[in-house]
Each structure stands twice: as C-alpha cells, then as structure tokens.
Design an enzyme around this catalytic site. Structure first.
Site, PDB file in Angstrom:
ATOM      1  NE  ARG A  38      -8.467   1.214  11.080  1.00  0.00           N
ATOM      2  CZ  ARG A  38      -7.343   0.870  10.470  1.00  0.00           C
ATOM      3  NH1 ARG A  38      -6.804   1.712   9.598  1.00  0.00           N
ATOM      4  NH2 ARG A  38      -6.748  -0.273  10.706  1.00  0.00           N
TER       5      ARG A  38
ATOM      6  CG  HIS B 165      -5.830  -2.197   0.362  1.00  0.00           C
ATOM      7  ND1 HIS B 165      -4.918  -2.172  -0.663  1.00  0.00           N
ATOM      8  CD2 HIS B 165      -5.306  -1.413   1.341  1.00  0.00           C
ATOM      9  CE1 HIS B 165      -3.893  -1.403  -0.324  1.00  0.00           C
ATOM     10  NE2 HIS B 165      -4.101  -0.938   0.882  1.00  0.00           N
ATOM     11  CG  ASP B 166      -7.628  -5.433   5.595  1.00  0.00           C
ATOM     12  OD1 ASP B 166      -6.782  -4.521   5.633  1.00  0.00           O
ATOM     13  OD2 ASP B 166      -8.554  -5.561   6.424  1.00  0.00           O
TER      14      ASP B 166
ATOM     15  CB  SER C 149      -0.947  -0.071   1.205  1.00  0.00           C
ATOM     16  OG  SER C 149      -1.934   0.900   1.138  1.00  0.00           O
TER      17      SER C 149
ATOM     18  CG  ASP D 100      -6.557  -3.729  -3.227  1.00  0.00           C
ATOM     19  OD1 ASP D 100      -7.346  -2.800  -2.942  1.00  0.00           O
ATOM     20  OD2 ASP D 100      -5.335  -3.671  -3.006  1.00  0.00           O
TER      21      ASP D 100
END
Lengths: 196, 389
Positions: free
Chosen positions: B227, B355-356, B157, B322
């Site tokens: 968040r 994405h994680d 990232s 992602d």
C-alpha cells in the site's frame, strides 16, 4: 449564429466527417450536426468552452493545436475547419499542412491585417492597430501571426495549396460589391476553402 | 462520524448480497458454479429501467460508493463527492449501482469467503479473475436488477477499464461510458510496481502461501508495504511537496531510523490502516486483473479495431500530474475512438493530486462531470421528459 459560420455551413457536405480546430463553444459543430447530420469533433483548450460543448452534446477534445495533430491519420476527415484561429498559431504554415494532411478539404477564416483601417492606424498613428474587432495591445495579444489576404494566398502558392473558393466579408460578415472590387483593402474577414 | 447527515448525501444506506446460481466461466478456464455479489444502490430505478448508472470500482474500492452505513461511520462511501442528491451523479435522477467485484474482500465471493467445496476460505485457490470476467458478472447483475441498458457506466482507474470493456463486449447495453484517469492497458512500469507490491505480500512470513486465514494471521507487513508503494504512485511529486515538503514531525532530525519526516509517518499510517482492512489475496488478484487487461491484444494491438463495435458515447478525463495513468494514456483511448469514428469528448484536468485526483472534488473536474451527466440525462428520455428537477 455568427454569419461567417453561416457561410461555412453551406460549404460543408451533409453527412460528412468534420474536425473543427478551436471549436469555441461548439456552435458551428452543433448546428452542422443538427442541420447537416455531420459527424464531428472539436478541438479546444479553453475550459469554459469545453464545458459548453460537453453540455450541448458536441464532441470536444481538450488539445492544444500547437502541439500538432500527429495522432490523427491522413485523410481521416472530409472537412477540417479553423475559424479565426490561424493568427494565434505558433506555426500557421505547419498547421495548414497538417489540416490538409488529415482532411480532404479545409476551410480557414482569419482577420485581414491588410484592411484599410489597420493600414491607416499604423500609417497615421504609428502604432499597432487596436480596434473593437482586434482589441488587444501588441504585448498581450494572442494574435501573434497576423497576415493579409495577399500573404495567405502567397503561402498557398508557395506550398502548392489550391484555393477552391474564397468569400471576403466585412466585420459583420456581410458581402459587398466594393469588397469584391478591392478585397485586401476593404475586406475584414476571408473564408477560404482549400485543398491540395 | 457524521453528527447529522449532510443534505447532499444519500444518507444511511444498506448493502445487500445478490446470489447467482448460473455457473460463470472465467477467462482462466476455471468455473465458479455460484457466487455472490455485494451490491449497494441509491436513488430509484424508473419504470422503464432507463436511468441506471453503474459505478465500477478501482483496485481497493467496493460497493460502498456513497452515504453512510451507520451514524458511527467516520467517513462516507469512497465516491461520496460525486454521487448524491444534486451531485454530478444525481441520485434524484439516476438509479446508481455500486458493487464489490468478484475476488473482492468486501462481501462478494472472493478469497476470504468460504469455498462451498471445502468449507474453508478460498484463499489462494480463488481463481484469477479478469476485467472481462467482472464485466460478465456485472452484466448478470444488470439482468438481475432489470436493467436492459445503462444510462451510463462510470469508472476511474481500474474501474475505467471495466467501463471500457462494457462498451466493447456489450455495446447495446450502455448509452454512455465515462472513463476517468484510466489506460487501455498497463505499461511495463505499471506492471513493475504491481510486481513489487505482490512480492512484498507473498514474501511476508505471515502470508503462508495465501493460507493465512487458517493460521489466524494476516500478512500485515507485506500489505502495508504494498500500500505504501501504491500510495506513492497515486500522488504526484508536486502534490507530495505541497502536502509534506521536508516537514519534520519533531522539528529536528533524530539520527535514528524512526519515522521523522511527515511523509514517512503519513505513508506508515496509510499502510497500516489499509493492512487492517484489506485482504492480501484480493490485493494480489486485483493487481493481476490490472496487469492482464489489454483489449487490443486480440486485434493485433489495434485499439481502434477493438473499439469498432462500441456504440455508446464516451467521456474521457485525465489529470495533469497523474503519472500512474498519465494523460497520454487517456489520449491513446481518445485517439483510438476518433479513429473508430465513435462519439468522444475528453478533458484534461489541471490538478496537483496525481492519480488520486479522480476521487477529489476538484472544481473543474466536477463541472465537466456535471455537464456530461446533463448530457446523459438528456439522452434518457424518461428523465428528459420530466425536464429534470
């Protein structure tokens, strides 16, 4: 080393920029890098093959060639190679066009469906040929666009592609006088060098 | 909390603060006269300093990459799945360096540390730092640690952007660059999400224009919202469906506004936990660093030209679901590297985690990671001579 790769190796100029479409486990590129100091990349979709390439230090890019090569610029490679993969492409003629667009010259190999064994299989058994060399049945084969040498050469004429060199061999990639005599009947694999 | 330390863990580790006295001129025009970086290392640096691997962290990451700080820790470092003895980045072979970037909130000089000029926390007066500034500070850290050339620089990232920047700015100082789930620059959509996060924070009444430390308050609601939003972009639609579906906490809807769907309470939990441990000013800074990074800009938007000086080998990895940094964004980098005639490999990992996924030990991802690190090892003469372990 597969002996068709051995033949191809001799057609690639030292120090050139090479793209191998469907590079498998990277054997050809690895060998070309070691022996001919070429700078190359392979495109591949098989996961195990990709890992193999990475481990042996071959530049491999995960990409489905059927999605096209539009992101690669014209004439950006000296040689574009595709071994035994033309028959699995969804549009072989477009891929050949793309190869000739991005490469100054191209090397293509494919199995000859005009070989006497394939002809005999279909003629006498009335079924789609299945052999040790082409072990799939019609419904599960990845080989969706078989052609003969004559078919391919017709394509080249129709699309203004020059055949600079052709070698026809048996399934052990050996050259014989009788194959030269009647290649489309007796040859199993052809290796073409083409330009436009 | 680990009852006992797993065999493939780096074990109990301790960070340390490294002080820098040489003023650092920042991209924004301001200068930091001196600063500290919080650093954690694993494994041993070999005699010729050739086996070092730098790990660059993403938006909310830090120096604590692997292992535990104490037996009371609930969780190991953020990339423990990839770093440790026998893991893809094998600490038996490599000397691994993790740091908290400038502007961070985990010990390095940043908004929540004391400004020596005022004796108060920097707060909103901390200068905006960029990926370029971080890479310069990391270069000084390499000098400090006696590392002339990194065996590899690895980042996911925002961390991937730092790795990429190293290859552009200090081409001779790394042999391999691994850029995971990253992008050559943010898209308008990416920037838009960041802006919503920043608005959530700065409009929180407890933010006090960034001076909340003096009021002994924290803009918890803003951070939590930021968040929660971020977290949605880190997951994928498929992943969320798989993990939560429309599952209800109590088994039935309640016709009120309390959290009833599992996904609601999950996001609230994640947001609340994060708002208790992360600094709001740092969050703002990190999102700005993301927004500003665009190495091709100075080269007429020609990324291949921007990368023309790079001399390391590259490995790019992306994940199919992602959508924050989609595979297409990694392919942009790959295409530019091919055009610039650089050595590059690329793998696109099929994974539902969005994405994680870059933090999750997905089997094929770990396999590719391991294979590439073998190549890094082979290119590190001191390691290759030993024949590995």
């Amino acid at each position: 080393m597969r002996s068709d790769l051995d033949i191809i190796k001799n057609w690639v100029k030292p120090g050139s920029r090479v793209l191998d479409l469907g590079c498998g486990d990277g054997e050809l590129l690895h060998c070309l890098t070691q022996e001919k100091k070429i700078r190359g990349y392979g495109l591949e979709i098989d996961h195990d093959n990709i890992t193999c390439c990475i481990a042996k230090g071959v530049n491999v890019i995960e990409k489905n060639i059927d999605d096209g090569l539009a992101s690669i610029k014209d004439n950006s490679f000296d040689t574009v190679i595709m071994t035994q993969a033309l028959q699995v492409m969804s549009r072989p003629e477009l891929i050949v066009d793309e190869m000739l667009r991005i490469g100054k010259e191209c090397i293509v190999t494919f199995p000859n469906f005009g070989h006497w064994r394939a002809r005999g299989y279909l003629a006498f058994r009335g079924k789609m040929p299945v052999s040790k060399f082409l072990p799939y049945t019609w419904y599960n084969t990845p080989n969706i666009h078989f052609c003969t040498f004559k078919d391919f050469e017709r394509l080249c004429v129709d699309r203004n592609i020059y055949i600079d060199e052709r070698t026809v061999v048996d399934n052990e990639h050996k050259d014989h006088w009788w194959i030269r005599l009647w290649p489309n009947m007796l040859g199993e694999i052809a290796i073409y060098r083409i330009t436009r | 909390m680990p009852e006992c330390i797993p065999e493939d863990s780096v074990g109990i580790v301790q960070p340390r603060l490294v002080h820098f006295d040489q003023p650092l001129e920042l991209s924004c025009g301001r200068t930091l006269d001196s600063y500290d970086l919080m650093v954690e290392t694993y494994g041993e640096l070999n005699a010729d300093g050739s086996n070092a691997v730098l790990i660059c962290h993403a938006l909310s990451g830090h120096h604590h990459v692997a292992g535990y700080h104490s037996m009371d820790d609930k969780k190991p470092g953020w990339w423990d799945s990839a770093v440790g003895p026998g893991k893809p980045i094998d600490t038996n072979k490599f000397f691994v360096v993790g740091l908290n970037n400038l502007g961070g909130c985990h010990g390095s000089t940043g908004p929540n540390t004391t400004n020596p000029d005022t004796g108060k926390p920097f707060g909103p007066d901390f200068p905006i730092v960029t990926v370029e500034d971080w890479v310069e500070s990391q270069r000084r850290l390499a000098d400090n640690l006696g590392i002339q050339q990194w065996a590899a620089i690895v980042g996911g990232s925002l961390g991937g952007m730092q790795a990429l920047q190293w290859s552009i700015k200090f081409p001779q100082r790394l042999r391999h660059c691994m850029v995971i789930a990253s992008a050559p620059k943010l898209s308008a959509q990416n920037i838009a999400f960041n802006e919503v996060a920043r608005q959530a924070i700065s409009r929180d009444p407890q933010f006090y224009a960034g001076h909340y430390y003096e009021n002994n308050e924290v803009p918890k609601t803003g951070l939590m919202l930021a968040r929660m939003l971020g977290h949605i972009t880190y997951l994928s639609a498929d992943g969320m469906r798989e993990k939560f579906g429309r599952d209800l906490k109590e088994g039935k809807i309640g016709f009120d506004f309390t959290p009833q769907f599992e996904v609601e309470s999950y996001l609230r939990y994640q947001g609340e936990r994060f708002s208790g441990e992360f600094d709001a000013n740092t969050y703002l800074l990190m999102t700005k660093a993301l927004d500003y990074y665009d190495p091709a800009e100075k080269f007429g938007d020609d990324l291949a030209a921007a990368l023309s000086n790079a001399s390391c080998q590259f490995m790019l990895v992306s994940f199919t679901t992602d959508w924050r940094f989609a595979p297409d964004r990694s392919r942009e980098i790959v295409d530019a590297l091919v055009e610039a005639e650089k050595q590059v490999s690329y793998a696109e990992i099929d994974a539902p985690q969005g994405h994680d996924a870059f933090l999750i030990p997905i089997p094929r991802y770990m396999e590719v990671f391991r294979a590439y690190m073998q190549r890094v090892e082979a290119d590190t003469p001191a390691l290759a001579a030993k024949g590995g372990r």
